[in-house]
Scaffold this active site. Structure first.
Site, PDB file in Angstrom:
ATOM      1  CB  CYS A   2      -0.877   0.035   1.245  1.00  0.00           C
ATOM      2  SG  CYS A   2      -1.869  -1.432   1.428  1.00  0.00           S
ATOM      3  NE  ARG A  27       5.260   1.325  -1.190  1.00  0.00           N
ATOM      4  CZ  ARG A  27       5.908   1.481  -0.048  1.00  0.00           C
ATOM      5  NH1 ARG A  27       7.065   2.090  -0.051  1.00  0.00           N
ATOM      6  NH2 ARG A  27       5.420   1.035   1.074  1.00  0.00           N
ATOM      7  CD1 TRP A  75      -0.289  -6.078  -3.203  1.00  0.00           C
ATOM      8  CD2 TRP A  75      -0.182  -6.751  -1.078  1.00  0.00           C
ATOM      9  NE1 TRP A  75       0.256  -7.341  -3.187  1.00  0.00           N
ATOM     10  CE2 TRP A  75       0.334  -7.771  -1.909  1.00  0.00           C
ATOM     11  CE3 TRP A  75      -0.202  -6.961   0.299  1.00  0.00           C
ATOM     12  CZ2 TRP A  75       0.805  -8.975  -1.406  1.00  0.00           C
ATOM     13  CZ3 TRP A  75       0.262  -8.157   0.801  1.00  0.00           C
ATOM     14  CH2 TRP A  75       0.766  -9.158  -0.037  1.00  0.00           C
ATOM     15  CG  ASN A 100       0.147   2.342   3.635  1.00  0.00           C
ATOM     16  OD1 ASN A 100      -0.866   2.350   2.937  1.00  0.00           O
ATOM     17  ND2 ASN A 100       1.298   2.866   3.255  1.00  0.00           N
ATOM     18  N   GLY A 101      -0.988  -0.947   6.514  1.00  0.00           N
ATOM     19  CA  GLY A 101      -0.771  -1.792   7.692  1.00  0.00           C
ATOM     20  C   GLY A 101      -1.975  -2.659   7.964  1.00  0.00           C
ATOM     21  CD  GLU A 484      17.681 -13.596  -5.729  1.00  0.00           C
ATOM     22  OE1 GLU A 484      17.036 -14.072  -4.785  1.00  0.00           O
ATOM     23  OE2 GLU A 484      17.354 -12.542  -6.301  1.00  0.00           O
ATOM     24  CE  LYS A 488      14.647 -11.759  -8.504  1.00  0.00           C
ATOM     25  NZ  LYS A 488      15.145 -11.457  -7.238  1.00  0.00           N
ATOM     26  CD  GLU A 491      10.813 -12.334  -6.962  1.00  0.00           C
ATOM     27  OE1 GLU A 491      10.577 -11.752  -5.907  1.00  0.00           O
ATOM     28  OE2 GLU A 491      11.903 -12.174  -7.583  1.00  0.00           O
ATOM     29  CG  HIS A 507      19.101 -37.842  -1.578  1.00  0.00           C
ATOM     30  ND1 HIS A 507      19.305 -39.158  -1.221  1.00  0.00           N
ATOM     31  CD2 HIS A 507      20.324 -37.252  -1.531  1.00  0.00           C
ATOM     32  CE1 HIS A 507      20.586 -39.344  -0.956  1.00  0.00           C
ATOM     33  NE2 HIS A 507      21.227 -38.205  -1.143  1.00  0.00           N
ATOM     34  CE  LYS A 606      12.200  -3.135  -4.868  1.00  0.00           C
ATOM     35  NZ  LYS A 606      12.967  -4.267  -5.410  1.00  0.00           N
TER      36      LYS A 606
HETATM   37  C1  G6P Z   1       9.423  -8.535  -1.156  1.00  0.00           C
HETATM   38  C2  G6P Z   1      10.110  -8.152  -2.453  1.00  0.00           C
HETATM   39  C3  G6P Z   1      11.412  -8.941  -2.577  1.00  0.00           C
HETATM   40  C4  G6P Z   1      12.288  -8.710  -1.363  1.00  0.00           C
HETATM   41  C5  G6P Z   1      11.556  -9.028  -0.053  1.00  0.00           C
HETATM   42  C6  G6P Z   1      12.334  -8.551   1.163  1.00  0.00           C
HETATM   43  O1  G6P Z   1       8.990  -9.857  -1.213  1.00  0.00           O
HETATM   44  O2  G6P Z   1       9.281  -8.428  -3.565  1.00  0.00           O
HETATM   45  O3  G6P Z   1      12.101  -8.522  -3.748  1.00  0.00           O
HETATM   46  O4  G6P Z   1      13.438  -9.505  -1.450  1.00  0.00           O
HETATM   47  O5  G6P Z   1      10.298  -8.350  -0.028  1.00  0.00           O
HETATM   48  O6  G6P Z   1      12.406  -7.161   1.116  1.00  0.00           O
HETATM   49  P1  G6P Z   1      13.545  -6.280   1.783  1.00  0.00           P
HETATM   50  O7  G6P Z   1      13.166  -4.863   1.438  1.00  0.00           O
HETATM   51  O8  G6P Z   1      13.468  -6.549   3.265  1.00  0.00           O
HETATM   52  O9  G6P Z   1      14.841  -6.701   1.203  1.00  0.00           O
END
Ligand code: G6P
Length: 611
Positions: A2, A27, A75, A100-101, A484, A488, A491, A507, A606
């Site tokens: 949000c 975001r 969101w 927000n929250g 990672e 990616k 995502e 395994h 984000k």
């Molecule tokens: C969200 C974002 C990720 C990020 C994670 C942790 O899921 O989409 O890209 O790695 O939050 O965020 P931070 O700001 O704590 O690295």
């Protein structure tokens, strides 16, 4: 996640609010809305599901003009994405709130307010706030007093902005667990959940602290702290150019950010390397004294930042000889943790506002850790302000939801931490440190070489366009790199991807391997490469198609069903940083081929400021 924007001025503020929302789009959100105290003296709003462009369109069809207003991108947490759940929420026609929250006691409050005759028109937790405030205004007629009394009954996290048609000379704000910043103009003032939303109108900011309530008028700002005492908060001037919110020559922010990595890694190293050693005071003036006492390290983070921490565990144990544990924040915060004596508590976060990571830090403070260190990309964030020591990564604003440059700069920060701890504790040979400092200096050039493989990786991406599942393999510190890489891919391309330590293949996951399941591997030339080759044979024997990013000297060759992309040679310790680059490019090009929303993938945000 949000976003909030608010404004009070002598000019029409609707366009400023909408522009602010657009700047927060990265975001992630599912609906947007704006409420304005109009020039006719009414409170009016427009809300739309979907992109801010949709709200913009609604405003073009039915304009709103006024000098006081609040806006929001939502969101969904409580209640589906829909127009009636979108903010701002109203109580009657006099009061509007954006939030927000998460309000945890909203069900009890909702029942209580229903009993008082309030009718709810949404499924959100937010709506209780606006009705509660309305109820408080019956006895506390001043908006700030009523807000103080209302927030005292809220449990959970909030960043709030409030306007009232009966007191249109002020914009109210309250912060607890969700960031808010006031933007200072000349004869006009603003509010936002992220200063990025306001850089079009000002470069002077005041960050609200936990528990603060603010009354923002056109020409003054009054802040009260958690205890209700009037306080002055420091003004901060923002300097960095606004170029970050611009894609420049690139098609997507993600591609721009991938290509920025040599530059931002360079920046993250600047001022932190001596001739043959790391400058330990890069972590703060007390770092050397505190690091000398460290006997263990506990790392806590989420998402991509968690993967950076996993790489660091290999480095800390291997190079600095320090036992290290790593855990995702949402698990750590809710379990009973046994703290070893003299443990350094490290959080890693791009935003510094991730709710679980922040909560983990706050818990850790009660648990007897030696001290806390934040490796973070935002100097003004809550995480930085609440940690004892800080190392700021210099990635600059990261707009693409899928993290790229934040990750590699975090890895650089964690390598600096490893070398610093090894140096101060005397567990790292000075010659090894000098060699790695030299390698770090060369790293931006190496990253540039890896980025030059852009077109080759784009070609490889074609192998994925029709696939539904993928496996990523790595060994040692390359296992988190594989994790990672798989994060990616899922995502942004929505292809199911899993990462395994290559030795675990037999395994279980080997049962999945066939010609429809590409297997991606990173293979630097290290002591594990021969073992990795055997794992690759296991895949080939089952008809699996291999994509291998391999060191030129690793002895892995192209062949039927094996696509090898040659990587520049690099010292093994820094290989996780280099091998991340082709995996980022691979996900990017697969997503482009699939036509997904690369910078704002569905369902993701984000900065995750709620649990
Ligand atoms: C969200 C974002 C990720 C990020 C994670 C942790 O899921 O989409 O890209 O790695 O939050 O965020 P931070 O700001 O704590 O690295």
């Amino acid at each position: 996640m949000c976003g909030i924007v608010g404004a009070i001025a002598e000019r029409n503020i609707t366009a400023i609010l909408v522009e602010g929302l657009k700047r927060l789009e990265y975001r992630g959100y599912d609906s947007a809305g704006v409420a304005v105290f109009t020039n006719d003296g009414d409170l009016d709003r427009r809300r739309r599901v979907g992109k801010v462009a949709g709200l913009d369109q609604a405003l073009a069809e039915q304009p709103l003009a006024g000098r006081l207003g609040i806006a929001h991108t939502r969101w969904a947490t409580h209640g589906a994405p829909s127009e009636h759940n979108a903010h701002p929420h109203f109580s009657g026609d006099q009061l509007a709130v954006v939030h927000n929250g998460i309000i945890e006691n909203y069900e009890a409050l909702r029942e209580q307010l229903k009993g008082l005759g309030y009718v709810f028109t949404s499924d959100t937790d937010t709506e209780v706030i606006v009705h509660l405030l309305h109820h408080k205004l019956k006895t506390d007629t001043d908006l700030a007093d009523a807000l103080k009394s209302a927030v005292a009954e809220l449990h959970g996290a909030y960043g709030l902005a409030v306007i009232s048609a009966s007191q249109p000379d002020r914009l109210l704000a309250a912060r607890s667990g969700s960031p808010l910043v006031i933007g200072l103009g000349l004869g006009e003032n603003f509010l936002a959940s992220d200063q990025l939303a306001l850089r079009q109108v000002t470069d002077r900011f005041i960050y609200l602290e936990e528990g603060d309530i603010a009354e923002i008028r056109r020409d003054s700002v009054q802040i009260w702290d958690q205890q209700g005492c009037a306080v002055q908060r420091e003004q901060v001037q923002y300097h960095e150019g606004a170029e970050a919110a611009d894609k420049g020559e690139y098609r997507h922010f993600m591609l721009k950010e991938i290509h920025e990595q040599p530059k931002v890694v360079q920046r993250t190293l600047e001022g932190r390397l001596g001739t043959d050693h790391v400058l330990v005071n890069a972590f703060g003036p007390r770092a050397a004294e505190l690091f000398a006492k460290v006997r263990n390290v506990q790392i806590v983070a989420c998402g991509t930042s968690y993967h950076a921490g996993m790489v660091a565990r290999y480095w800390l144990e291997d190079l600095a000889g320090i036992p290290c544990q790593i855990e995702v924040a949402s698990e750590f915060r809710y379990r009973k943790v046994v703290v070893q004596p003299d443990t350094l508590f490290v959080t890693i976060s791009q935003s510094g506002e991730t709710a679980d990571t922040l909560a983990a830090l706050r818990n850790a403070k009660e648990l007897g850790y030696l001290t806390s260190l934040a490796i973070c990309n935002v100097g003004t964030s809550s995480l930085v302000r609440e940690s004892d020591l800080t190392l700021l990564t210099q990635a600059g604003p990261e707009i693409g939801v899928a993290s790229t440059k934040a990750f590699t700069t975090q890895l650089v920060g964690l390598m600096l931490l490893t070398l610093s701890l090894g140096q101060v504790r005397g567990t790292l040979d000075a010659g090894v440190e000098a060699h790695l400092v030299e390698e770090l200096r060369r790293l931006p050039t190496r990253l540039g070489e890896a980025l030059a493989m852009d077109k080759t990786v784009e070609k490889v991406a074609e192998l994925f366009a029709e696939k539904h599942h993928t496996l990523f393999l790595g060994r040692g510190a390359q296992y988190p790199v594989a994790m990672e890489g798989s994060l990616k891919l899922k995502e942004i391309s929505y292809i199911h991807a899993e990462a395994y330590p290559a030795g675990e293949l037999k395994h279980g996951p080997l049962a999945l391997v066939d010609s429809d399941m590409p297997v991606v591997t990173v293979a630097p030339n290290n002591e594990l490469v021969e073992k990795l080759k055997s794992n690759l044979q296991e895949v080939r024997a089952r008809g699996g198609e291999l994509i291998v990013f391999a060191d030129r000297e690793a002895g892995i060759d192209n062949g039927v069903g094996t696509h090898v992309v040659a990587m520049p040679h690099i010292d093994d310790s820094l290989a996780p940083i280099l091998y991340t680059i082709p995996l980022q490019l691979l996900s990017y090009y697969v997503a482009v081929l699939k036509g997904t929303d690369v910078d704002q993938p569905r369902n993701l945000a984000k900065s995750v400021t709620v649990e």
